[in-house]
Design a protein around this motif. Structure first.
Motif, PDB file in Angstrom:
ATOM      1  N   ILE A 115       0.845  -1.194   0.000  1.00 49.71           N
ATOM      2  CA  ILE A 115       0.000   0.000   0.000  1.00 49.71           C
ATOM      3  C   ILE A 115       0.880   1.243   0.000  1.00 49.71           C
ATOM      4  O   ILE A 115       1.818   1.346   0.799  1.00 49.71           O
ATOM      5  N   VAL A 116       0.561   2.177  -0.874  1.00 51.72           N
ATOM      6  CA  VAL A 116       1.250   3.467  -0.926  1.00 51.72           C
ATOM      7  C   VAL A 116       0.197   4.564  -1.052  1.00 51.72           C
ATOM      8  O   VAL A 116      -0.704   4.467  -1.896  1.00 51.72           O
ATOM      9  N   ASP A 117       0.295   5.593  -0.225  1.00 51.20           N
ATOM     10  CA  ASP A 117      -0.626   6.728  -0.302  1.00 51.20           C
ATOM     11  C   ASP A 117      -0.053   7.793  -1.240  1.00 51.20           C
ATOM     12  O   ASP A 117       1.058   8.300  -1.025  1.00 51.20           O
ATOM     13  N   LEU A 118      -0.835   8.140  -2.271  1.00 52.99           N
ATOM     14  CA  LEU A 118      -0.452   9.142  -3.259  1.00 52.99           C
ATOM     15  C   LEU A 118      -1.387  10.349  -3.150  1.00 52.99           C
ATOM     16  O   LEU A 118      -2.517  10.226  -2.678  1.00 52.99           O
ATOM     17  N   TRP A 119      -0.907  11.486  -3.609  1.00 45.96           N
ATOM     18  CA  TRP A 119      -1.756  12.669  -3.609  1.00 45.96           C
ATOM     19  C   TRP A 119      -2.898  12.506  -4.602  1.00 45.96           C
ATOM     20  O   TRP A 119      -2.721  11.965  -5.690  1.00 45.96           O
ATOM     21  N   HIS A 120      -4.075  12.982  -4.211  1.00 43.33           N
ATOM     22  CA  HIS A 120      -5.185  13.094  -5.155  1.00 43.33           C
ATOM     23  C   HIS A 120      -4.727  13.984  -6.315  1.00 43.33           C
ATOM     24  O   HIS A 120      -4.160  15.062  -6.085  1.00 43.33           O
ATOM     25  N   PRO A 121      -4.944  13.582  -7.562  1.00 44.14           N
ATOM     26  CA  PRO A 121      -4.391  14.357  -8.683  1.00 44.14           C
ATOM     27  C   PRO A 121      -4.924  15.776  -8.786  1.00 44.14           C
ATOM     28  O   PRO A 121      -4.292  16.624  -9.434  1.00 44.14           O
ATOM     29  N   ASN A 122      -6.061  16.089  -8.151  1.00 49.11           N
ATOM     30  CA  ASN A 122      -6.629  17.437  -8.238  1.00 49.11           C
ATOM     31  C   ASN A 122      -6.302  18.316  -7.040  1.00 49.11           C
ATOM     32  O   ASN A 122      -6.841  19.422  -6.931  1.00 49.11           O
ATOM     33  N   VAL A 123      -5.434  17.857  -6.150  1.00 47.63           N
ATOM     34  CA  VAL A 123      -4.932  18.716  -5.077  1.00 47.63           C
ATOM     35  C   VAL A 123      -3.740  19.480  -5.634  1.00 47.63           C
ATOM     36  O   VAL A 123      -2.741  18.879  -6.045  1.00 47.63           O
ATOM     37  N   ALA A 124      -3.835  20.803  -5.654  1.00 45.65           N
ATOM     38  CA  ALA A 124      -2.805  21.634  -6.280  1.00 45.65           C
ATOM     39  C   ALA A 124      -1.531  21.664  -5.445  1.00 45.65           C
ATOM     40  O   ALA A 124      -1.540  21.347  -4.246  1.00 45.65           O
ATOM     41  N   GLY A 125      -0.432  22.085  -6.086  1.00 48.41           N
ATOM     42  CA  GLY A 125       0.861  22.141  -5.408  1.00 48.41           C
ATOM     43  C   GLY A 125       0.858  22.969  -4.135  1.00 48.41           C
ATOM     44  O   GLY A 125       1.329  22.506  -3.078  1.00 48.41           O
TER      45      GLY A 125
END
Length: 326
Positions: A302-312
């Motif tokens: 399991i790896v937690d990645l940023w939601h693609p629509n959360v801006a920098g």
């Protein structure tokens, strides 16, 4: 004589009593009076409607200052007050630019989390509004990181086999392993809530190297984890919600018996060995291994990645607000 009698007709008798219509023109005063009355009625109606509900506070677009912040929503809620103070400290140090959605989310957490009501999506810690939501995400949304993990499948599986044990009840737990709330569920963390487990990372150098190559790994706040997850046959994990919708949880299948199932937001799925499954675990989800002991455990990475629509800028602020130990 007939012309004289014609003058004594009805018009001739009443003409002295009627005004001269030849010079009459409509005057503006009655029209203005009617419009003024309608305007007064509309103002009175708006006052009556507005007095029955609290008027929402407003703030200048892009610059939510302390004076304009609707603090009433934060009073009596120590957690939200602490989150707002952290956001304010971050903005003073850096900028308020791009913080509108975070500001709105912190202000309205009590509304988004819905208290004790059942809901298909209800993150337990923080909900960021206006993010596209779905129980599962397509591979294309995190193509680079998915490809890195799938190319590293053989190395990650080999390192799991190097740290695995028989997971039998009553067996002493090797160093680095964690028994979760359910006794048939074990984890081996490389990152736990944003903190690197140095000893475990040294035991799995190739897996750690793959994590370091990911572009969107959540590695600096409490929502970020990377671990081996082992589920024993006959184990069912009841429905629960993840802490936030700002992350996408990536499951890389390592060992997947045919009798395993994952249900997220009411939609069933299953893992495949060597492939990634992207899940929004802020949706209600359950996990089950309905196989027999001869099937062996279900193992995923399991790896937690940023939601693609959360801006920098939002990612940077979330790392600051939810920093480990904060």
């Amino acid at each position: 004589m007939p012309s004289i009698m014609a003058d004594w007709g009805l018009h001739g008798l009443l003409s002295p009593l009627l005004p001269d219509t030849s010079s009459w023109r409509p005057r503006p005063e009655p029209t203005i009076a009617i419009l003024g009355s309608l305007a007064l009625l509309f103002i009175w109606y708006c006052y009556r409607v507005g007095s029955g509900q609290a008027a929402p506070a407003s703030h200048q677009q892009g610059v939510p200052t302390e004076e304009r912040c609707p603090r009433r929503a934060l009073r009596g809620d120590a957690v939200n007050q602490r989150l707002y103070r952290s956001l304010r400290d971050y903005a003073k140090r850096y900028s308020w630019s791009g913080m509108n959605r975070l500001h709105k989310g912190i202000r309205d957490q009590a509304h988004y989390q819905l208290g004790e009501r059942l809901a298909i999506q209800k993150p337990s810690t923080f909900y960021l509004p206006d993010l596209p939501s779905a129980p599962y995400f397509p591979r294309e949304s995190q193509r680079h990181d998915v490809e890195i993990l799938e190319l590293s499948f053989a190395a990650i599986l080999r390192e799991f086999e190097g740290i695995a044990w028989d997971f039998a009840p009553g067996t002493p737990i090797p160093r680095g392993w964690t028994i979760n709330a359910n006794p048939g569920w074990h984890s081996y963390y490389l990152y736990r809530q944003g903190e690197c487990m140095a000893q475990n990372c040294r035991s799995c150098p190739w897996t750690y190297r793959a994590l370091s190559a990911l572009r969107t790994f959540v590695s600096a706040n409490r929502f970020g984890n990377a671990c081996f997850s082992v589920l024993q046959p006959g184990t069912v994990l009841p429905g629960t919600y993840g802490p936030t919708n700002t992350r996408v949880r990536c499951h890389l299948g390592l060992k997947v018996p045919s009798s395993c199932e994952l249900v997220v937001g009411g939609e069933p799925q299953c893992w495949s060995e060597g492939y990634c499954l992207l899940v929004d675990d802020s949706f209600l989800h359950t996990t089950a291994h309905n196989g027999s002991p001869t099937d062996g455990p279900r193992v995923i990475f399991i790896v937690d990645l940023w939601h693609p629509n959360v801006a920098g800028p939002e990612r940077q602020a979330l790392d600051y607000i939810f920093a480990p130990g904060r």
